[in-house]
Each structure stands twice: as structure tokens, then as C-alpha cells.
Design a protein around this motif. Structure first.
Motif, mmCIF file in Angstrom:
data_model
loop_
_atom_site.group_PDB
_atom_site.id
_atom_site.type_symbol
_atom_site.label_atom_id
_atom_site.label_comp_id
_atom_site.label_asym_id
_atom_site.label_seq_id
_atom_site.Cartn_x
_atom_site.Cartn_y
_atom_site.Cartn_z
ATOM 1 N N ASP A 67 -15.563 7.434 -7.924
ATOM 2 C CA ASP A 67 -15.027 8.535 -7.125
ATOM 3 C C ASP A 67 -15.181 9.862 -7.870
ATOM 4 O O ASP A 67 -15.290 9.891 -9.094
ATOM 5 C CB ASP A 67 -13.542 8.315 -6.843
ATOM 6 C CG ASP A 67 -13.281 7.096 -5.980
ATOM 7 O OD1 ASP A 67 -14.199 6.661 -5.269
ATOM 8 O OD2 ASP A 67 -12.147 6.597 -6.012
ATOM 9 N N TYR A 80 -14.248 12.455 -3.104
ATOM 10 C CA TYR A 80 -15.474 11.843 -2.591
ATOM 11 C C TYR A 80 -15.587 10.434 -3.167
ATOM 12 O O TYR A 80 -15.343 10.222 -4.354
ATOM 13 C CB TYR A 80 -16.711 12.642 -2.999
ATOM 14 C CG TYR A 80 -16.823 13.964 -2.307
ATOM 15 C CD1 TYR A 80 -17.437 14.062 -1.061
ATOM 16 C CD2 TYR A 80 -16.323 15.125 -2.885
ATOM 17 C CE1 TYR A 80 -17.546 15.281 -0.419
ATOM 18 C CE2 TYR A 80 -16.424 16.342 -2.245
ATOM 19 C CZ TYR A 80 -17.036 16.418 -1.012
ATOM 20 O OH TYR A 80 -17.138 17.618 -0.372
ATOM 21 N N LYS A 95 -22.531 9.612 -0.980
ATOM 22 C CA LYS A 95 -21.217 10.187 -1.247
ATOM 23 C C LYS A 95 -20.594 10.675 0.058
ATOM 24 O O LYS A 95 -21.233 11.400 0.810
ATOM 25 C CB LYS A 95 -21.398 11.351 -2.234
ATOM 26 C CG LYS A 95 -20.142 11.955 -2.739
ATOM 27 C CD LYS A 95 -20.391 12.853 -3.936
ATOM 28 C CE LYS A 95 -20.778 14.238 -3.546
ATOM 29 N NZ LYS A 95 -20.775 15.189 -4.654
ATOM 30 N N GLU A 96 -19.338 10.264 0.305
ATOM 31 C CA GLU A 96 -18.619 10.684 1.511
ATOM 32 C C GLU A 96 -17.233 11.187 1.140
ATOM 33 O O GLU A 96 -16.582 10.607 0.264
ATOM 34 C CB GLU A 96 -18.458 9.508 2.474
ATOM 35 C CG GLU A 96 -19.718 9.025 3.116
ATOM 36 C CD GLU A 96 -19.463 7.921 4.131
ATOM 37 O OE1 GLU A 96 -18.284 7.602 4.408
ATOM 38 O OE2 GLU A 96 -20.452 7.378 4.636
ATOM 39 N N PRO A 97 -16.763 12.233 1.819
ATOM 40 C CA PRO A 97 -15.377 12.664 1.579
ATOM 41 C C PRO A 97 -14.416 11.623 2.144
ATOM 42 O O PRO A 97 -14.569 11.180 3.278
ATOM 43 C CB PRO A 97 -15.278 13.989 2.326
ATOM 44 C CG PRO A 97 -16.403 13.990 3.302
ATOM 45 C CD PRO A 97 -17.458 13.081 2.773
ATOM 46 N N THR A 98 -13.441 11.208 1.324
ATOM 47 C CA THR A 98 -12.502 10.178 1.773
ATOM 48 C C THR A 98 -11.054 10.650 1.766
ATOM 49 O O THR A 98 -10.200 9.986 2.336
ATOM 50 C CB THR A 98 -12.611 8.918 0.891
ATOM 51 O OG1 THR A 98 -12.432 9.295 -0.481
ATOM 52 C CG2 THR A 98 -13.956 8.243 1.082
#
Length: 175
Positions: A67, A80, A95-98
């Protein structure tokens, strides 16, 4: 009777002075700590034009993905996570915003004397891996710092965000 009142007054005075000295020491300790390390270190000097102060990630020797937290001047942060997607026999990380939120914390002590240190300065003393390196902190201005898990200001910041780093794992890989 006067002697007892005098002793009580002296005791109260000593307690009050002790409290003031203790309070002064702990309130000003982090500020002086940072100023001794870098007189020109400010949030503005760490930030880029988009307001990004730093990106915090967990260092891994074997190039695994973990992360990341992006921290901004406006008091916001974005977490992310690296997600693994597998198609056929190929797996790709993206990579994704979580998560995101607000913080209220003085970030400068994270860069204090015994906390985050500039990677280029630390590398001069090591021929290979830096054994105590746990976190990479990339400032918005491009300077890379490293820290370990004994950094009190950094641990307090992560506790404030209620955050723990997780490594990305591809569960679909056949061994």
C-alpha cells in the motif's frame, strides 16, 4: 500553623513549577528536534505544486508491492492499494485508490533527527541493503527519505489514520 501553611504553599509551588517545566519540555521538544536537523525544512519545501507533501510506502527487498499513502497540504490523504489481475498465465499489478480522509497532525517531526533520513546520505555508509530500512518516504519535491518502524512521529501518524500496510498478493497464481 503558619509553618504548615508555608510548607503547603512551598509544596504547591514546587509541583506547579515541575508541571510547567515538564509541559514546556514536551511541548517544545519536537519543534526543536526538527529545527536542529534541518533549519530550512518546511511543509512548503517538501511539497510539490499539486500540494503533495509525501508518499509513504513500505520498503520490500524483493520488489513486492505494498500500500501507499499520499499526504497533501490541505489536510487530506489518499491510500492506494496494488491490486493483482490475472488473465491466462500473466498477472499484472495496478494501483487503485482504496481509502481517503482528513488528518490533523504536525508532519515535520517525521523528518526529525532520528526519524526519516535522506536516502542518498544513508547510502554512503552502506555497500548493500540498509538493514533498518522499513519505510520509503518520497517527498513531493522528489527527495527520498527512509525510516524504520521505531519512528515515534511516523507511528503516531499511522495510528491516527488507523492504517496498517498490506502487501499485494496474487491469489490466482498456480504453482
Amino acid at each position: 500553623m503558619r509553618r504548615v501553611l508555608f510548607l503547603i504553599a512551598c509544596f504547591i509551588l514546587v509541583c506547579l513549577l515541575g508541571f510547567l517545566v515538564y509541559h514546556y519540555y514536551f511541548e517544545n521538544r519536537n519543534t526543536e528536534y526538527v529545527e536542529v536537523y534541518a533549519e530550512d525544512l518546511t511543509i512548503d519545501s517538501l511539497s510539490n505544486e499539486d500540494g503533495l507533501i509525501f508518499t509513504l510506502s513500505k520498503y520490500t527487498k524483493d520488489k513486492k508491492f505494498s500500500d501507499e499513502i499520499e499526504v497533501y497540504k490541505d489536510g487530506t490523504y489518499i491510500v492506494y492499494s496494488y491490486i493483482c489481475t490475472c488473465r491466462d498465465d500473466a498477472c499484472v499489478y495496478h494501483k487503485e485508490p482504496t481509502d481517503h480522509g482528513l488528518y490533523e497532525y504536525n508532519l515535520l517531526p517525521i523528518f526529525g533527527l532520528f526519524d526519516a533520513q535522506r536516502l542518498d546520505e544513508v547510502k554512503k555508509g552502506y555497500d548493500g541493503e540498509i538493514p533498518w530500512r522499513v519505510y520509503d518516504i518520497k517527498a513531493g519535491n522528489g527527495t527520498v527519505y527512509i525510516s524504520n518502524d521505531h519512528s515515534y512521529p511516523l507511528n503516531e501518524f499511522l495510528k491516527l489514520l488507523d492504517f496498517e500496510f498490506k502487501d499485494a498478493v496474487c491469489e490466482n497464481i498456480q504453482e
